[in-house]
Design an enzyme around this catalytic site. Structure first.
Site, PDB file in Angstrom:
ATOM      1  CE  LYS A 169      -3.952   1.655   2.599  1.00 31.24           C
ATOM      2  NZ  LYS A 169      -5.084   1.757   1.560  1.00 31.24           N
TER       3      LYS A 169
HETATM    4  N1  PPE Z   1      -7.921  -1.256  -2.737  1.00 31.41           N
HETATM    5  C1  PPE Z   1      -7.375  -0.110  -2.574  1.00 31.41           C
HETATM    6  C2  PPE Z   1      -6.673   0.590  -3.731  1.00 31.41           C
HETATM    7  C3  PPE Z   1      -7.567   0.543  -1.479  1.00 31.41           C
HETATM    8  O1  PPE Z   1      -6.979   1.818  -1.282  1.00 31.41           O
HETATM    9  C4  PPE Z   1      -8.225   0.054  -0.113  1.00 31.41           C
HETATM   10  C5  PPE Z   1      -8.277   0.902   1.188  1.00 31.41           C
HETATM   11  C6  PPE Z   1      -8.720  -1.394  -0.340  1.00 31.41           C
HETATM   12  C7  PPE Z   1      -8.729  -1.970  -1.558  1.00 31.41           C
HETATM   13  C8  PPE Z   1      -9.269  -1.873   0.733  1.00 31.41           C
HETATM   14  O2  PPE Z   1      -8.516  -2.578   1.678  1.00 31.41           O
HETATM   15  P1  PPE Z   1      -8.641  -2.506   3.287  1.00 31.41           P
HETATM   16  O3  PPE Z   1      -8.859  -1.086   3.949  1.00 31.41           O
HETATM   17  O4  PPE Z   1      -7.678  -3.216   3.841  1.00 31.41           O
HETATM   18  O5  PPE Z   1     -10.095  -3.286   3.257  1.00 31.41           O
HETATM   19  N2  PPE Z   1      -8.360   2.188   0.990  1.00 31.41           N
HETATM   20  C9  PPE Z   1      -8.122   2.901   2.255  1.00 31.41           C
HETATM   21  C10 PPE Z   1      -7.733   4.244   1.835  1.00 31.41           C
HETATM   22  C11 PPE Z   1      -8.791   5.116   1.612  1.00 31.41           C
HETATM   23  C12 PPE Z   1      -8.320   6.761   1.274  1.00 31.41           C
HETATM   24  O6  PPE Z   1      -9.204   7.472   0.655  1.00 31.41           O
HETATM   25  O7  PPE Z   1      -7.499   6.978   1.810  1.00 31.41           O
HETATM   26  C13 PPE Z   1      -9.061   2.782   3.289  1.00 31.41           C
HETATM   27  O8  PPE Z   1     -10.174   2.258   2.939  1.00 31.41           O
HETATM   28  O9  PPE Z   1      -8.833   3.083   4.496  1.00 31.41           O
END
Ligand code: PPE
Length: 333
Positions: A169
């Site tokens: 990430k």
């Molecule tokens: N894909 C991406 C690209 C992504 O950024 C997130 C989280 C997910 C999938 C889901 O991952 P998880 O949170 O582990 O279920 N995105 C984060 C960032 C949002 C932001 O605007 O900053 C979040 O949901 O916290």
């Protein structure tokens, strides 16, 4: 320690920086910081929720493990252990008196002010580690969880994992996400879904994606350049417990239009139903039965109203000293 109010948004007054707690206003960086120029950061997004036993952080250990994994990919070795970072995160929430909040740990390449080093080569720059927290409301709008959102398929391709590894990430990945998000917003949509470099469904700009068809859950595999989402994993585990069949397999764009139900998962977005894609109505054009069922259980679990699947230790209660001492060592991923 009281919370800071900036434009009605509650912000934890302290930020953890390299092992110490500093004031929000002191957490500043130099404009020549490597991360600003070259995107050299890795970060996490974690939510803490209100429960009957006080505030609890959801899947803290797994998030901090993913942070360290992201840092490892980019050779950003930090001196802090998973346990130390978990304890710091708990302290930010507890000390700030945050009832519910969103936590943002970030590790990045900084600037050595005594001996500045400019240019792409990241190695001469110090590794900085911070955690901030604020009260973040519903990500895709207050009503989104109930009514669903209108989304589009993006004209931007998700960055392939042999260019920027999706398992990490990294801040840089979010330039791709920003292109997707801006295109969606300017087109009158709440969010955009990216296809991968083979044209198969990948994920939203900040969410994973699930299709429901004939009572079965389908989600793109990790090979589709997706972030291995922790909410995605939580939903898979909840679905398994419910006896819902799950397939991690490639999904064609048109399958989005023909789905019975469609929803996003993410820490920020939680479980958000999608009611249309490219202005084509999905299913009944509102939150579907299975989406609702998964949402209900997910919300009960995050608020400590029912145990996680297999009684997994998904909640770290910030006021619980016993729990605090073991934060970060309870479960790995
Ligand atoms: N894909 C991406 C690209 C992504 O950024 C997130 C989280 C997910 C999938 C889901 O991952 P998880 O949170 O582990 O279920 N995105 C984060 C960032 C949002 C932001 O605007 O900053 C979040 O949901 O916290």
């Amino acid at each position: 320690m009281s919370t800071k109010d900036v434009n009605t948004m509650k912000i934890a007054p302290k930020i953890w920086r390299n092992g110490e707690f500093i004031n929000w206003d002191e957490a500043r960086v130099h404009v020549m910081t490597h991360a600003i120029h070259y995107g050299s950061s890795v970060f996490e997004g974690i939510r803490a929720y209100h429960t009957e036993r006080g505030t609890a952080v959801f899947r803290l250990t797994e998030h901090i493990q993913r942070l360290l994994n992201s840092a490892k990919v980019y050779r950003m070795d930090t001196t802090y252990t998973r346990e130390e970072i978990c304890l710091a995160a708990v302290e930010i929430v507890r000390g700030g008196g945050m009832d519910e909040c969103y936590l943002r740990p970030i590790i990045f390449r900084g600037l050595n002010e005594e001996k500045p080093a400019f240019g792409v080569n990241p190695f001469p720059n110090p590794i900085e580690c911070y955690i901030a927290a604020w009260d973040w409301g519903k990500y895709l709008g207050e009503e989104a969880l109930e009514t669903g959102v209108d989304v589009c398929v993006s004209s931007w391709t998700r960055t392939p994992s042999n260019s920027l590894p999706a398992v990490a990430k990294a801040g840089a990945n979010y330039m791709n996400s920003q292109l997707i998000k801006m295109e969606a917003i300017l087109g009158g949509f709440s969010e955009g879904i990216a296809l991968d470099d083979r044209g198969m469904v990948s994920e939203g700009s900040g969410e994973n994606l699930f299709v429901v068809n004939n009572g079965k859950l389908i989600t793109p595999p990790l090979g589709a350049s997706i972030l291995p989402g922790i909410t995605r994993d939580s939903v898979i585990q909840i679905a398994k417990e419910l006896g819902i069949e799950i397939q991690e397999t490639t999904i064609q764009r048109a399958a989005l239009y023909l789905a019975d139900e469609l929803f996003f998962t993410g820490t920020a977005a939680e479980i958000t139903p999608i009611r249309s894609v490219d202005r084509i109505t999905v299913g009944a054009g509102k939150r579907g039965e299975i989406t609702k069922q998964l949402q209900d259980i997910y919300f009960d679990v995050i608020h400590g109203k029912r145990p996680a699947p297999n009684d997994a230790p998904w909640l770290t209660y910030v006021n619980d000293t016993e729990e605090k001492k073991t934060a970060g060592s309870s479960s790995g991923s």
